[in-house]
Scaffold this active site. Structure first.
Site, PDB file in Angstrom:
ATOM      1  N   LYS A 265       0.830  -1.203   0.000  1.00 29.32           N
ATOM      2  CA  LYS A 265       0.000   0.000   0.000  1.00 29.32           C
ATOM      3  C   LYS A 265       0.876   1.269   0.000  1.00 29.32           C
ATOM      4  CE  LYS A 265      -3.879  -2.326   2.317  1.00 29.32           C
ATOM      5  NZ  LYS A 265      -4.932  -2.209   3.341  1.00 29.32           N
TER       6      LYS A 265
ATOM      7  N   TYR B 184     -12.216  -2.712  -3.738  1.00 29.03           N
ATOM      8  CA  TYR B 184     -12.736  -2.861  -2.376  1.00 29.03           C
ATOM      9  C   TYR B 184     -14.269  -2.820  -2.340  1.00 29.03           C
ATOM     10  CZ  TYR B 184      -8.199  -2.677   0.007  1.00 29.03           C
ATOM     11  OH  TYR B 184      -6.945  -2.977   0.500  1.00 29.03           O
TER      12      TYR B 184
ATOM     13  N   PHE C 145     -15.665   2.870   6.884  1.00 29.09           N
ATOM     14  CA  PHE C 145     -14.292   3.255   6.563  1.00 29.09           C
ATOM     15  C   PHE C 145     -14.021   3.274   5.060  1.00 29.09           C
ATOM     16  CE2 PHE C 145     -14.260  -1.361   7.488  1.00 29.09           C
ATOM     17  CZ  PHE C 145     -13.722  -1.855   6.314  1.00 29.09           C
TER      18      PHE C 145
ATOM     19  N   ARG D 109      -1.056 -14.413   4.316  1.00 31.51           N
ATOM     20  CA  ARG D 109      -1.807 -13.827   5.438  1.00 31.51           C
ATOM     21  C   ARG D 109      -0.998 -13.938   6.734  1.00 31.51           C
ATOM     22  NH1 ARG D 109      -6.215 -10.622   4.334  1.00 31.51           N
ATOM     23  NH2 ARG D 109      -6.740 -10.965   6.503  1.00 31.51           N
TER      24      ARG D 109
ATOM     25  N   THR E  27      -5.075  -7.362  10.676  1.00 23.51           N
ATOM     26  CA  THR E  27      -5.454  -6.099  10.012  1.00 23.51           C
ATOM     27  C   THR E  27      -4.995  -4.888  10.827  1.00 23.51           C
ATOM     28  OG1 THR E  27      -7.422  -7.268   9.224  1.00 23.51           O
ATOM     29  CG2 THR E  27      -7.424  -4.869   8.994  1.00 23.51           C
TER      30      THR E  27
ATOM     31  N   ARG F 250       2.903  -6.249   9.143  1.00 25.55           N
ATOM     32  CA  ARG F 250       2.122  -5.151   9.713  1.00 25.55           C
ATOM     33  C   ARG F 250       2.652  -4.731  11.094  1.00 25.55           C
ATOM     34  NH1 ARG F 250      -3.724  -7.304   7.457  1.00 25.55           N
ATOM     35  NH2 ARG F 250      -3.928  -5.858   5.712  1.00 25.55           N
TER      36      ARG F 250
ATOM     37  N   ASN G  62      -2.044   0.177   6.743  1.00 28.04           N
ATOM     38  CA  ASN G  62      -1.509  -1.088   7.270  1.00 28.04           C
ATOM     39  C   ASN G  62      -0.633  -1.849   6.266  1.00 28.04           C
ATOM     40  OD1 ASN G  62      -3.531  -2.025   5.659  1.00 28.04           O
ATOM     41  ND2 ASN G  62      -4.628  -3.141   7.257  1.00 28.04           N
TER      42      ASN G  62
ATOM     43  N   HIS H  29      -1.923  -5.519   1.469  1.00 25.77           N
ATOM     44  CA  HIS H  29      -3.173  -6.255   1.276  1.00 25.77           C
ATOM     45  C   HIS H  29      -2.804  -7.670   0.869  1.00 25.77           C
ATOM     46  CE1 HIS H  29      -7.053  -7.559  -0.300  1.00 25.77           C
ATOM     47  NE2 HIS H  29      -6.364  -8.089  -1.286  1.00 25.77           N
TER      48      HIS H  29
ATOM     49  N   GLU I 150      -9.005 -11.431  -7.607  1.00 28.74           N
ATOM     50  CA  GLU I 150      -8.174 -10.237  -7.394  1.00 28.74           C
ATOM     51  C   GLU I 150      -6.982 -10.218  -8.351  1.00 28.74           C
ATOM     52  OE1 GLU I 150      -7.212 -10.108  -3.221  1.00 28.74           O
ATOM     53  OE2 GLU I 150      -9.278  -9.654  -2.652  1.00 28.74           O
TER      54      GLU I 150
END
Ligand code: UDP
Length: 141
Positions: free
Chosen positions: A11, A51, A59, A87, A93, A104, A114, A117, A128
């Site tokens: 990100k 998203y 949010f 993950r 998250t 993270r 964060n 993704h 995706e």
């Protein structure tokens, strides 16, 4: 174990804080190979579409605004158990709740900024990856 592909995004905060190399290095060391990779600025439409599942959440607006605040790195990662492995490497998250040593926990500032993704299921991973890459952009080596 099955060889899977998953989508990873570094990100805007990950780029601004110069963590591209370290994050990709963690993936490679864990056996997740980038088979497609691009640095790009998401448009508002692209971020909203990506998203869309969160469009009713409070949010959502801030998330889209954050994801378009600077360029991102989008990657398809391939390896054994890739979806879950990614993950695990990412952590929770909310970086305050992420396990020590996860991306993270080590790099993220907040639940919105964060750093990464990662697809949360094999089915989402397929969709995706197709959202960002044509099949011909995915390489083998
Ligand atoms: N998010 C947020 N506030 C929240 C929950 C989520 O800003 O209260 C953002 C956060 O950047 C997160 C993204 O929305 O990464 C997608 O949320 P999800 O629950 O899918 O988390 P993830 O799969 O990224 O861990």
């Amino acid at each position: 174990m099955a060889i899977e592909r998953t989508l990873s995004i570094i990100k805007p905060d990950g780029l601004k804080n110069h963590h591209i190399g370290e994050i990709i290095s963690r993936f490679e060391k864990a056996g997740l190979t980038p088979v497609a990779i691009r640095l790009q600025q998401l448009s508002q439409k692209e971020a909203e579409g990506f998203y869309a599942v969160h469009s009713a959440r409070g949010f959502f607006k801030d998330l889209v605004s954050f994801m378009t605040s600077g360029p991102v790195v989008v990657m398809a990662l391939e390896g054994e158990n890739a979806v879950l492995k990614n993950r695990d490497l990412m952590g929770a998250t909310d970086p305050k709740k992420a396990d020590k040593g996860t991306i993270r926990a080590d790099f993220a500032q907040s639940i919105d900024a964060n750093t990464v993704h990662g697809s949360d299921s094999l089915e989402n991973a397929k969709n995706e990856i197709a959202y960002f890459f044509r099949e011909t952009e995915i390489q083998k080596y």
